[in-house]
Design a protein around this motif. Structure first.
Motif: not given
Length: 272
Positions: A189-190, A192-193, A196-197, A222, A225-226, A229
């Motif tokens: 998750i980190a 993927g985030s 996104t950032v 977005l 990123g998903a 992840t």
């Protein structure tokens, strides 16, 4: 017409079908057990495995399925996926096997495999559940290095590993091994985030020059990123599942677990 001369309307003489399907029977029994547990909570009544399988047999449930479900229940696994489980992937992976030995022998096999093949420190709780965690001492870290070189120790990166057994006189026993990979999912998750950032920052920098494009680019960032992840965690799931299945096969067959020092022992024998 009734005995008093009145006429009954809307009443059928057909006998209603009150039979219960097998699926509904299982649901009813489950609810009945829950209600009984709430009602008799003060008495703390307990059923042994043989009594449980006998009750289940009354509705056509095989003893093997009951023992398997009991082992999974002792480990604490739940087959109902949550929102994050459906989007990213499961937090807990588990496998169950039939094993034709008593519970003590099954636990001993589990501990041997978790310690030798994965380098985990194991302890047995009062309820018989085996809990294994990673060793953080120097010897443990050296062992992890040797195992990685030889393609072993696949479960050592998990947050925790839990195992439980169940046995009945009516069927073979069952063993369940569950691996908590919540720490690896958080890493995915980190990652993927971060994707996104980076995308949002890049879009923000270009917003002044091409503001209409932002409306299209932001959802893409977005989504990227998903996807990152999920793909990252799927690779983790595949790696852990392979190691989990290999361990369970070895435990159920009673095979000796491989140890990272085995190659050194073989080389000494050749020299002699």
């Amino acid at each position: 017409m009734g005995a008093d001369g009145t006429v009954s309307k809307g009443i059928s003489n057909t006998t209603p079908n009150t039979n219960v399907s097998r699926v509904n029977a299982e649901v009813i029994i489950r609810r009945a057990l829950e209600k009984a547990e709430r009602t008799n909570n003060a008495t703390e009544d307990e059923l042994d495995v043989n009594a449980l399988t006998a009750i289940a047999s009354e509705v056509g449930l095989p003893a093997a399925s009951v023992v398997e479900a009991l082992a999974e229940s002792r480990v604490g696994v739940d087959g109902q996926p949550g929102l994050i489980d459906r989007v990213v992937g499961p937090k807990t992976l588990w496998a169950t096997r039939a094993i034709p030995v008593d519970e003590e022998t099954a636990r001993r096999r589990l501990v041997d495999w978790l310690q030798a093949n994965h380098g985990l420190r194991s302890r047995i709780q009062e309820d018989g559940v085996v809990v294994a965690t990673r060793r953080d001492d120097v010897a443990g870290k050296l062992g992890d290095g040797l195992r990685k070189i030889q393609g072993m120790g696949g479960l050592s990166e998990a947050s925790t590993v839990r195992a439980a057994t169940a046995a009945s006189t009516d069927t073979d026993g069952s063993v369940c091994l569950a691996v908590d990979v919540g720490n690896k999912r958080l890493e995915a998750i980190a990652g993927g985030s971060a994707v996104t950032v980076v995308g949002v920052v890049a879009v923000g920098a270009a917003a002044v020059a091409a503001s209409p494009v932002v409306l299209i680019a932001l959802p893409i960032c977005l989504g990227a990123g998903a996807v990152t992840t999920r793909l990252t965690h799927q690779q983790t799931i595949k790696r852990f599942t392979n190691s989990l299945e290999e361990t369970m096969d070895g435990v159920s067959r009673g095979e000796r677990p491989p140890h990272p020092l085995d190659p050194l022992k073989k080389s000494r024998r050749r020299r002699r």
